[in-house]
Design an enzyme around this catalytic site. Structure first.
Site, short mmCIF file in Angstrom:
data_model
loop_
_atom_site.label_atom_id
_atom_site.label_comp_id
_atom_site.label_asym_id
_atom_site.label_seq_id
_atom_site.Cartn_x
_atom_site.Cartn_y
_atom_site.Cartn_z
N SER A 1 0.67 -1.03 0.11
CA SER A 1 0.43 -0.37 -0.05
C SER A 1 0.69 1.16 0.02
O SER A 1 0.47 2.58 -0.23
CB SER A 1 -1.02 -0.33 1.14
OG SER A 1 -0.23 -0.16 2.23
N HIS B 1 -5.74 -3.89 -1.80
CA HIS B 1 -5.40 -2.83 -2.64
C HIS B 1 -4.84 -3.67 -4.24
O HIS B 1 -4.98 -3.53 -5.21
CB HIS B 1 -3.52 -1.96 -2.25
CG HIS B 1 -3.29 -1.54 -1.40
ND1 HIS B 1 -4.49 -0.27 -1.41
CD2 HIS B 1 -3.78 -0.71 -0.12
CE1 HIS B 1 -4.29 0.82 0.20
NE2 HIS B 1 -3.53 -0.33 0.57
N LYS C 1 -12.24 -0.54 0.07
CA LYS C 1 -11.97 0.33 -1.25
C LYS C 1 -11.94 -0.02 -2.32
O LYS C 1 -13.07 0.55 -2.32
CB LYS C 1 -9.86 -0.51 -1.05
CG LYS C 1 -9.34 0.00 0.09
CD LYS C 1 -8.27 -0.79 0.21
CE LYS C 1 -7.19 -0.42 1.56
NZ LYS C 1 -7.62 -0.68 2.43
#
Length: 390
Positions: free
Chosen positions: A180, A208, A239
């Protein structure tokens, strides 16, 4: 009388070092442009990779769920908190990830804590990349397992650690799929090959990578064609998926074990019906997200190349996470402040999140950004960079 003087002193030290930051309070929902203090600002720090927070179908699914189930689930999963919508979500997640089962947690952070703390005991060893996420580090700290850390993506060190771990009952290699802070991708094929050579389990946190890597955002396992060879896949619903929550995709026996052992699962009220419905809808959206993901990667490649052409150091980035390495913490935060003056919000990230000399302003490109948006950010970068870095 007791006082909080030591806490105040630490805060003052943070201020002196330029690392103190109050919360930023936004006045609009997550998007490419957001409102801050009545001003429209280009958002370059959001994890809303595909722009799904405003997806009309997902919003409608949340509204319908509230009308049917109410606003809360009323209990932990093991009592009355497992609604049929939670069960459907887990079935769809398993189907999407190509695993036997999936189990949903309240966040990606609690997923890592719950899974690692449950699976690892004193007769086991965990082998972890040095740049793994804080939730992995904290999850490992909750265990009595032996710990080995290998230098970031150093496969020789990983193999050495595996060789040294022959006497343990379980050996688990843990890595982020996408890191990240730097935006680089784990060398998963080599990790899997080494784990198979030394009879170890592979555990990947795809926070991610979820919605970003692989076909329709299925993650790093799909990206590298490693289905059936990665034993634990942690995903996020917070996310690119656009909602909130985390999950583990795994074998059925692992799911059944975690239901009985994972403390965040056992002792936290389940997702609200609206959140579960939103996530369920998001899986359907991801199945049709080819164009969005292509736009995301097109934007990332364009922005990274232009940032590099301006002379900035983007480190090891190879994903939509694009750091501009500054170094000094105070200078990093000054750079972030100058960008905001130019109308671009890009968060400065400094020690202890990254090494003291590796402060960076982290840009995150999304599918929502237009070419004009990215050029606006590049102009601000150029102008702010002249002031702070020369």
């Amino acid at each position: 009388m007791a006082s909080w003087n030591t806490l105040q002193q630490e805060l003052e030290q943070l201020q002196m070092e330029g690392r103190y930051r109050p919360l930023t309070v936004w006045e609009s929902g997550s998007g490419a442009w957001m409102t801050l203090n009545g001003r429209s600002v280009l958002q370059m720090s959001s994890n809303n990779y595909l722009g799904l927070t405003e997806h009309p179908g997902m919003k409608e699914a949340a509204i319908r769920a509230i009308e049917k189930y109410g606003v809360g689930s009323g209990s932990v999963r093991t009592i009355t908190g497992t609604l049929d919508i939670h069960d459907q979500l887990e079935q769809e997640l398993a189907r999407f990830k190509g695993t036997e089962a999936a189990l949903v947690f309240q966040s990606g952070f609690t997923a890592n804590q719950g899974v690692l703390a449950s699976l690892l005991g004193p007769d086991d060893v965990v082998i972890s990349d040095e740049l793994n996420h804080a939730s992995i580090i904290d999850g490992i700290r909750l265990t009595k397992a032996q710990r080995k850390v290998f230098a970031h993506k150093d496969m020789d060190q990983l193999e050495a650690a595996l060789k040294e771990s022959a006497g343990f009952q379980k050996r688990i290699v843990v890595t982020d799929g996408v890191f990240s802070m730097d935006g680089d991708i784990a060398p998963l094929p080599t990790i899997v090959a080494l784990a198979e050579k030394y009879d170890a389990f592979v555990y990947v946190d795809d926070a991610h990578a979820s919605g970003v890597l692989g076909k329709n955002g299925k993650g790093s396992t799909d990206h590298f064609g490693l289905h059936g060879r990665v034993h634990i896949q942690i995903g996020t619903l917070s996310k690119a998926v656009g909602a909130v929550g985390g999950y583990v995709a795994c074998d059925q026996v692992v799911k059944d074990y975690l239901i009985h052992k994972a403390r965040p699962f056992l002792f936290s009220t389940s997702q609200t019906p609206a959140v579960a419905a939103t996530c369920l809808s998001a899986i359907q959206v991801l199945g049709q997200s080819g164009d969005l993901i292509a736009k995301l990667w097109e934007n990332a490649a364009y922005f990274r190349s232009k940032v590099q052409a301006l002379g900035f150091d983007t480190g090891a980035s190879e994903t939509p996470i694009i750091p501009v390495i500054v170094g000094n913490p105070a200078k990093t935060m000054q750079f972030s402040d100058l960008l905001l003056q130019e109308g671009v919000y890009a968060q400065g990230i400094v020690y202890p999140t990254v090494a003291m000399d590796k402060g960076r302003v982290r840009f995150i490109v999304t599918a929502q950004h237009t070419r004009e948006d990215l050029d606006f950010a590049l102009h601000a970068l150029h102008k702010a960079g002249k002031q702070i870095l020369e």
